[in-house]
Enzyme design. Structure first.
Site: not given
Ligand code: SIN
Length: 305
Positions: A261, A276
């Site tokens: 990513h 996160r």
């Protein structure tokens, strides 16, 4: 298309990612819905849930549905939540690098890198700040048979030293909203197979990335560079990717074992804030190698039979 009974699944592109609807992640998720989410995760590798007004405990509960928490080595976690990193770039941090702003697979330098990463959006710029994803199954499968055979026999050295070592300049010396912990430990090296098997799908994924994969085992960085550069460019070709546009309360989970990513840094003057967590993973292995955890044998071991 699979027949789902407890969730709705809409692919984002033909190659990667799906939006999932019909489930409220602020509540306990039924076993039947969880099984279907796992199925969609296996099929699409990046799953996106919209309008999930989740707090810290909701995100932790969701993370634990998929395994133990991963270990967060070089970023200061939230004071009361050691399992959560706040990914944040303030409007005042214009023109500066962002966290995660290059193709990578999270913490691939760990002995057992995280299976999955989960990001929940709290504050999103009016435009920009998307996250792009690349499918590393497809990266492997679109190589020639000769290249695949060669990569199946190679190991790759991963290290955190470029972004988190003592000479690293990821965030420089400026005061930033996120605290990066540069350390001597980040210079350690970890060897993983260049191609790994994802246990739930049995599929093979290319396991390299331009941030942490620094060279092939038993080769110099200079010798490794041309092939790593080719593979990194090949793996992130636009037709092998999808891109997620964030909204407040979007939750995205991706599989670090078969996805890279890259967080876009195109929202100068605006704030972006997400929470996160990571799900612990297994030590990477290539199933067909068997034996020593799926690692390729060194030339000396091979000679010894
Ligand atoms: C990360 O690399 O985990 C951050 C991704 C993002 O901010 O979109």
């Amino acid at each position: 298309m699979r027949d789902y009974k407890h969730i709705e699944v809409t692919p984002i592109t033909g190659i990667l990612g799906a939006e999932i609807a019909g489930v409220d992640l602020t509540q306990t998720v039924s076993d039947a819905a969880l099984m279907e989410i796992e199925q969609a995760f296996g099929d699409h590798a990046v799953i996106v849930f919209r309008d999930q007004a989740m707090g810290f405990e909701d995100q932790k509960r969701f993370t634990r549905m998929f395994g133990e928490f991963g270990f967060e080595p070089y970023v200061k976690t939230m004071p009361d939540h050691p399992e959560i990193i706040e990914v944040i770039k303030e409007a005042s941090e214009s023109g500066m690098l962002n966290f995660g702003g290059n193709w990578h697979s999270d913490w691939s330098f760990q002995e057992a890198p995280p299976r999955a990463t989960i990001l929940h959006a709290k504050d999103i710029p009016p435009y920009g700040g998307d996250t792009a994803f690349a499918n590393m199954y497809a990266a492997y499968e679109t190589l020639s048979q000769g290249m695949r055979d060669m990569l199946d026999g190679l190991n790759v050295v991963h290290s955190a030293r470029r972004p988190y070592g003592t000479e690293a300049k990821l965030f420089g010396r400026e005061k930033r909203a996120m605290t990066i912990i540069n350390s001597e430990e980040a210079h350690a090296e970890q060897v993983h197979p260049a191609v790994r098997t994802v246990p739930e799908t049995g599929r093979k994924a290319l396991f390299i990335n331009p941030v942490y994969a620094i060279r092939f085992e038993n080769m110099t960085e200079r010798e490794s560079r041309p092939l790593l550069d080719f593979l990194n460019t090949h793996a992130t070709r636009i037709e092998l990717t999808c891109r997620v546009r964030w909204q407040v309360n979007t939750l995205v989970m991706w599989d670090n074992r078969c996805v890279q990513h890259n967080a876009m840094n195109d929202y100068d003057g605006f704030r972006r804030q997400l929470h996160r967590t990571t799900v612990a993973g297994e030590r990477p292995y290539l199933a067909e190698r068997g034996g020593n955890g799926g690692m390729a044998r060194s030339p000396a071991e091979a000679a010894a039979g």
